[in-house]
Design a protein around this motif. Sequence first.
Motif, short mmCIF file in Angstrom:
data_model
loop_
_atom_site.label_atom_id
_atom_site.label_comp_id
_atom_site.label_asym_id
_atom_site.label_seq_id
_atom_site.Cartn_x
_atom_site.Cartn_y
_atom_site.Cartn_z
N VAL A 67 0.86 -1.18 0.00
CA VAL A 67 0.00 0.00 0.00
C VAL A 67 0.89 1.23 0.00
CG1 VAL A 67 -1.74 1.29 1.29
CG2 VAL A 67 -1.87 -1.20 1.18
N VAL A 68 0.64 2.13 -0.95
CA VAL A 68 1.42 3.36 -1.06
C VAL A 68 0.48 4.56 -1.20
CG1 VAL A 68 3.45 2.24 -2.07
CG2 VAL A 68 1.68 3.12 -3.56
N PHE A 69 0.95 5.67 -0.73
CA PHE A 69 0.21 6.93 -0.80
C PHE A 69 0.54 7.59 -2.13
CE2 PHE A 69 0.19 11.57 0.33
CZ PHE A 69 -1.17 11.68 0.56
N TYR A 70 -0.49 8.09 -2.82
CA TYR A 70 -0.20 8.74 -4.10
C TYR A 70 -0.95 10.04 -4.35
CZ TYR A 70 -4.37 6.19 -5.84
OH TYR A 70 -5.61 5.66 -6.02
N ASP A 71 -1.58 10.59 -3.36
CA ASP A 71 -2.31 11.86 -3.55
C ASP A 71 -1.59 12.94 -2.76
OD1 ASP A 71 -4.13 13.81 -4.11
OD2 ASP A 71 -5.64 13.09 -2.71
N TYR A 72 -0.79 13.73 -3.46
CA TYR A 72 0.11 14.67 -2.80
C TYR A 72 -0.42 16.08 -2.67
CZ TYR A 72 3.15 10.81 -4.06
OH TYR A 72 3.68 9.57 -4.22
N ASP A 73 -1.67 16.34 -3.02
CA ASP A 73 -2.13 17.73 -3.05
C ASP A 73 -2.42 18.34 -1.68
OD1 ASP A 73 -4.39 16.13 -2.79
OD2 ASP A 73 -5.65 17.43 -4.00
N GLU A 74 -2.48 17.53 -0.63
CA GLU A 74 -2.76 18.09 0.69
C GLU A 74 -1.67 17.77 1.71
OE1 GLU A 74 -6.73 17.73 2.23
OE2 GLU A 74 -7.54 17.48 0.20
#
Length: 173
Positions: A67-74
Motif C-alpha cells: 500500500v502506497v500513498f499517491y495523492d500529494y495535493d494536501e
Amino acid sequence: GDPLVIRHCYVERRMVPLNIYIDRASPEELEAAVIDYGNAIRDLAAANIFPGDMLWRNFGVTSYGRVVFYDYDEIEYLLDVNFRRIPTAPDAESELAAEPWYGVLRNDVFPEEFATFLLGDPRLRELFLRHHADLLEPEFWQAAQRRIESGELMDFFPYPESLRFRNREAAVG
C-alpha cells in the motif's frame, strides 16, 4: 528530427486504488491491506510528512501487494501541523451545534476525527483499531514530531524483514 527536452517527468506505477482493492479483497488480503495502510501512514510520519487526506482512495495497492500513498495535493510537513484532542463540550447543546465550541486554527488536526471519515465499514474499523488505534490519538503524532525535532532518524523499510539482505558476517559468526 527536432530535439525533445523533458525537464520534468513524473512516473507512477500502475496500482489499484485501495478503496477498490478493499471491495474485492478476501479477508486475508483485507487485513494485510489495512495493516500496510497504517504502516504507510507511519512511514510518512517518520519522514516528516502528514498526508492530510488519508481517505482509502488516496492510497493504492501495487502489483506486489504494498500500500502506497499517491495523492500529494494536501501534504504538509508533520512539524507544521498542530495535533490536538477535541476538548470536552461544556454542555450537550454545544456538542450538537453546527459550529465547534472550540477554536480551530488552519493547521489544527484532530486525529480522533479520522475514524469518522475512514472507518465507516465495520470490517475496516475492527481491523484498523486492532492494528493502528494509536493513529487516532494526538499523542502518536506528537511523539513523531518530538522524534523529528530531536534529530532522530527513524528507519522504515519498503519490504518485510523476511525479504531483507542478511548480514553475512553475523550469519557466519
